[in-house]
Design a protein around this motif. Structure first.
Motif, mmCIF file in Angstrom:
data_model
loop_
_atom_site.group_PDB
_atom_site.id
_atom_site.type_symbol
_atom_site.label_atom_id
_atom_site.label_comp_id
_atom_site.label_asym_id
_atom_site.label_seq_id
_atom_site.Cartn_x
_atom_site.Cartn_y
_atom_site.Cartn_z
ATOM 1 N N ARG A 54 26.429 54.421 35.996
ATOM 2 C CA ARG A 54 27.691 54.493 36.758
ATOM 3 C C ARG A 54 27.739 53.406 37.838
ATOM 4 O O ARG A 54 28.798 52.837 38.097
ATOM 5 C CB ARG A 54 27.847 55.887 37.371
ATOM 6 C CG ARG A 54 28.001 56.994 36.332
ATOM 7 C CD ARG A 54 28.237 58.352 36.987
ATOM 8 N NE ARG A 54 28.224 59.432 36.007
ATOM 9 C CZ ARG A 54 27.139 60.156 35.728
ATOM 10 N NH1 ARG A 54 26.009 59.953 36.393
ATOM 11 N NH2 ARG A 54 27.191 61.103 34.801
ATOM 12 N N TRP A 55 26.587 53.127 38.462
ATOM 13 C CA TRP A 55 26.555 52.071 39.479
ATOM 14 C C TRP A 55 26.895 50.731 38.824
ATOM 15 O O TRP A 55 27.665 49.938 39.372
ATOM 16 C CB TRP A 55 25.173 52.010 40.130
ATOM 17 C CG TRP A 55 25.102 51.079 41.305
ATOM 18 C CD1 TRP A 55 25.324 51.399 42.613
ATOM 19 C CD2 TRP A 55 24.841 49.671 41.273
ATOM 20 N NE1 TRP A 55 25.197 50.271 43.401
ATOM 21 C CE2 TRP A 55 24.905 49.195 42.606
ATOM 22 C CE3 TRP A 55 24.551 48.771 40.245
ATOM 23 C CZ2 TRP A 55 24.691 47.857 42.934
ATOM 24 C CZ3 TRP A 55 24.352 47.428 40.570
ATOM 25 C CH2 TRP A 55 24.419 46.993 41.907
ATOM 26 N N CYS A 56 26.333 50.468 37.653
ATOM 27 C CA CYS A 56 26.609 49.210 36.962
ATOM 28 C C CYS A 56 28.079 49.124 36.550
ATOM 29 O O CYS A 56 28.703 48.056 36.666
ATOM 30 C CB CYS A 56 25.708 49.078 35.733
ATOM 31 S SG CYS A 56 23.968 48.746 36.103
ATOM 32 N N LEU A 57 28.642 50.208 36.070
ATOM 33 C CA LEU A 57 30.050 50.205 35.676
ATOM 34 C C LEU A 57 30.947 49.950 36.879
ATOM 35 O O LEU A 57 31.964 49.245 36.781
ATOM 36 C CB LEU A 57 30.413 51.534 35.003
ATOM 37 C CG LEU A 57 29.731 51.823 33.661
ATOM 38 C CD1 LEU A 57 30.091 53.230 33.181
ATOM 39 C CD2 LEU A 57 30.125 50.790 32.605
ATOM 40 N N ASP A 58 30.563 50.529 38.017
ATOM 41 C CA ASP A 58 31.333 50.299 39.243
ATOM 42 C C ASP A 58 31.249 48.833 39.648
ATOM 43 O O ASP A 58 32.263 48.236 40.051
ATOM 44 C CB ASP A 58 30.792 51.197 40.361
ATOM 45 C CG ASP A 58 31.569 51.031 41.652
ATOM 46 O OD1 ASP A 58 32.731 51.475 41.700
ATOM 47 O OD2 ASP A 58 31.020 50.444 42.608
ATOM 48 N N PHE A 59 30.056 48.248 39.529
ATOM 49 C CA PHE A 59 29.909 46.823 39.836
ATOM 50 C C PHE A 59 30.789 45.993 38.903
ATOM 51 O O PHE A 59 31.452 45.039 39.325
ATOM 52 C CB PHE A 59 28.443 46.391 39.698
ATOM 53 C CG PHE A 59 28.259 44.913 39.802
ATOM 54 C CD1 PHE A 59 28.194 44.295 41.043
ATOM 55 C CD2 PHE A 59 28.196 44.127 38.656
ATOM 56 C CE1 PHE A 59 28.048 42.920 41.136
ATOM 57 C CE2 PHE A 59 28.049 42.749 38.745
ATOM 58 C CZ PHE A 59 27.979 42.143 39.985
ATOM 59 N N ALA A 60 30.792 46.354 37.620
ATOM 60 C CA ALA A 60 31.570 45.591 36.639
ATOM 61 C C ALA A 60 33.052 45.583 36.979
ATOM 62 O O ALA A 60 33.762 44.606 36.676
ATOM 63 C CB ALA A 60 31.352 46.170 35.238
ATOM 64 N N SER A 61 33.525 46.636 37.617
ATOM 65 C CA SER A 61 34.953 46.712 37.950
ATOM 66 C C SER A 61 35.355 45.627 38.939
ATOM 67 O O SER A 61 36.539 45.303 39.060
ATOM 68 C CB SER A 61 35.294 48.098 38.506
ATOM 69 O OG SER A 61 34.669 48.298 39.769
ATOM 70 N N GLY A 62 34.379 45.062 39.654
ATOM 71 C CA GLY A 62 34.688 43.998 40.604
ATOM 72 C C GLY A 62 34.861 42.641 39.966
ATOM 73 O O GLY A 62 35.365 41.706 40.603
ATOM 74 N N TRP A 134 26.610 46.808 30.738
ATOM 75 C CA TRP A 134 27.138 47.825 31.662
ATOM 76 C C TRP A 134 27.691 47.164 32.932
ATOM 77 O O TRP A 134 28.715 47.589 33.469
ATOM 78 C CB TRP A 134 26.049 48.816 32.056
ATOM 79 C CG TRP A 134 25.528 49.663 30.935
ATOM 80 C CD1 TRP A 134 26.060 49.808 29.685
ATOM 81 C CD2 TRP A 134 24.357 50.478 30.961
ATOM 82 N NE1 TRP A 134 25.293 50.659 28.941
ATOM 83 C CE2 TRP A 134 24.245 51.090 29.695
ATOM 84 C CE3 TRP A 134 23.379 50.752 31.925
ATOM 85 C CZ2 TRP A 134 23.198 51.966 29.372
ATOM 86 C CZ3 TRP A 134 22.343 51.624 31.619
ATOM 87 C CH2 TRP A 134 22.264 52.225 30.346
ATOM 88 N N ALA A 135 26.962 46.146 33.419
ATOM 89 C CA ALA A 135 27.365 45.480 34.657
ATOM 90 C C ALA A 135 28.449 44.429 34.427
ATOM 91 O O ALA A 135 28.949 43.840 35.391
ATOM 92 C CB ALA A 135 26.148 44.826 35.313
ATOM 93 N N GLY A 136 28.782 44.180 33.168
ATOM 94 C CA GLY A 136 29.850 43.220 32.868
ATOM 95 C C GLY A 136 29.442 41.785 33.107
ATOM 96 O O GLY A 136 30.281 40.938 33.425
ATOM 97 N N ILE A 137 28.145 41.488 32.962
ATOM 98 C CA ILE A 137 27.667 40.125 33.164
ATOM 99 C C ILE A 137 26.949 39.661 31.896
ATOM 100 O O ILE A 137 26.517 40.473 31.078
ATOM 101 C CB ILE A 137 26.722 40.010 34.375
ATOM 102 C CG1 ILE A 137 25.513 40.938 34.219
ATOM 103 C CG2 ILE A 137 27.472 40.346 35.655
ATOM 104 C CD1 ILE A 137 24.518 40.866 35.372
ATOM 105 N N THR A 138 26.853 38.343 31.742
ATOM 106 C CA THR A 138 26.216 37.812 30.539
ATOM 107 C C THR A 138 24.766 37.386 30.780
ATOM 108 O O THR A 138 24.001 37.214 29.836
ATOM 109 C CB THR A 138 26.999 36.600 30.011
ATOM 110 O OG1 THR A 138 27.090 35.611 31.053
ATOM 111 C CG2 THR A 138 28.413 37.020 29.601
ATOM 112 N N ARG A 139 24.411 37.189 32.051
ATOM 113 C CA ARG A 139 23.026 36.834 32.370
ATOM 114 C C ARG A 139 22.756 37.218 33.812
ATOM 115 O O ARG A 139 23.691 37.410 34.610
ATOM 116 C CB ARG A 139 22.783 35.341 32.160
ATOM 117 C CG ARG A 139 23.647 34.435 33.016
ATOM 118 C CD ARG A 139 23.390 32.982 32.708
ATOM 119 N NE ARG A 139 24.270 32.104 33.466
ATOM 120 C CZ ARG A 139 24.021 31.713 34.718
ATOM 121 N NH1 ARG A 139 22.935 32.139 35.338
ATOM 122 N NH2 ARG A 139 24.855 30.910 35.344
ATOM 123 N N LEU A 140 21.482 37.319 34.143
ATOM 124 C CA LEU A 140 21.106 37.672 35.503
ATOM 125 C C LEU A 140 21.258 36.467 36.421
ATOM 126 O O LEU A 140 21.058 35.318 36.010
ATOM 127 C CB LEU A 140 19.658 38.160 35.541
ATOM 128 C CG LEU A 140 19.355 39.453 34.782
ATOM 129 C CD1 LEU A 140 17.860 39.760 34.845
ATOM 130 C CD2 LEU A 140 20.159 40.619 35.340
#
Length: 240
Positions: A54-62, A134-140
Motif C-alpha cells: 500500500r505504501w508503494c501504491l501510494d508513492f506511485a500515485s505521485g 508497485w511503486a510505478g518506477i522502472t528502476r531504482l
C-alpha cells in the motif's frame, strides 16, 4: 559531515530493528534511521507485506520516477525498501477482496510468483520487479536499495545468533517456517518475535554481519547494493 539520514520502508517493527542492525555493520558512521512504513502516526497502510504494498501504491500515485524525487521525502541520503521473499508465495487476495480487485484493475504483477529454492535469489529477482511495479518506477534511484531477505529477516537473525552446525541453519534461506520454529525451540534457545527481544539480539546481528553474509546469499546481495550506492554517491562517502 552531517549525520546520514536513512529512510526505511519495512514490513514491521522487528524487521526495522534487524535491518538497522545490518546497516550499522555496513555504514561506518552513525546514522539516523527514519521509519517511513510502518509509521506509528500513519497506521492507514497497516503492517506486513500489505503495508509495504500500500505504501508503494501510494508513492506511485505521485507519479515520481524515484523515491529520491518525491518532495514529501526530502533530505534522505539512503532509501531502503524491505520485503521478505516469502511474499512471492502470497496472493493479493490474501489481503482481501478489495486488494485483489485493485490488483486486477491496475494489472499488478502476478502473485504468487515463487520459484524453486535454492537458489533463494531466483524468487527475490522476480519480487524485485514487483516492488518496482508497485511503486510505478522502472528502476531504482541512485540512493535506493532493496532489502529482500529469504524467506524472512529471521534468517539473518538465525545466521547471526546460532553456532555452526546448528539444525536451525539447515536450508536457512529456503525455510518458510523459520519464525514458527524459533518459537518452538527449547526455552533457553527460544526467540519470541517481540521488539524487546529483537533489540536484545540486534547487536549480535551487527557484530556478526560478516557471518550473516556468508550464510545468507541475499544478505551478501544487500551488502553489495549498499556498497554500490556508496561508490556512486561521491560526496556522501560515509556510505561505503
Amino acid at each position: 559531515m552531517s549525520e546520514l539520514r536513512v529512510a526505511l520502508v519495512a514490513e514491521g517493527p522487528t524487521d526495522f530493528i534487524l535491518i538497522e542492525a545490518a546497516l550499522k555493520a555496513l555504514l561506518p558512521a552513525p546514522f539516523l534511521a527514519t521509519r517511513l512504513q510502518p509509521e506509528p502516526t500513519r497506521p492507514k497502510f497497516g503492517e506486513g507485506w500489505g503495508g509495504v504494498l500500500r505504501w508503494c501504491l501510494d508513492f506511485a500515485s505521485g507519479g515520481h520516477t524515484a523515491f529520491e524525487d518525491d518532495p514529501r521525502l526530502p533530505g534522505f541520503d539512503l532509501f531502503v525498501i524491505h520485503l521478505d521473499v516469502d511474499v512471492a508465495e502470497m496472493a493479493y487476495g490474501d489481503l482481501g477482496t478489495e486488494m485483489q480487485l485493485l490488483a486486477e484493475r491496475r494489472q499488478l504483477p502476478k502473485l504468487p510468483c515463487h520459484l524453486p529454492c535454492p537458489p533463494a535469489a531466483d524468487s527475490a529477482t522476480v519480487l524485485r520487479t514487483h516492488v518496482l511495479a508497485w511503486a510505478g518506477i522502472t528502476r531504482l534511484g541512485s540512493r535506493t536499495a532493496l532489502c529482500l531477505p529469504s524467506k524472512a529477516t529471521e534468517a539473518w537473525l538465525v545466521a547471526a545468533t546460532f553456532m555452526d552446525a546448528d539444525p536451525m541453519l539447515a536450508g536457512l534461506e529456503c525455510n518458510s517456517r523459520i519464525g514458527t520454529q524459533l518459537l518452538s525451540l527449547p526455552r533457553t534457545r527460544r526467540i519470541r518475535k517481540t521488539q524487546r527481544r529483537y533489540h536484545e539480539l540486534a547487536a549480535g546481528v551487527t557484530e556478526h554481519w560478516d557471518i550473516v553474509r556468508r550464510r545468507c546469499s541475499l544478505a551478501e546481495q544487500f551488502s553489495a547494493d549498499i556498497a554500490a550506492i556508496g561508490a556512486g554517491t561521491g560526496g556522501r562517502s560515509a556510505i561505503r
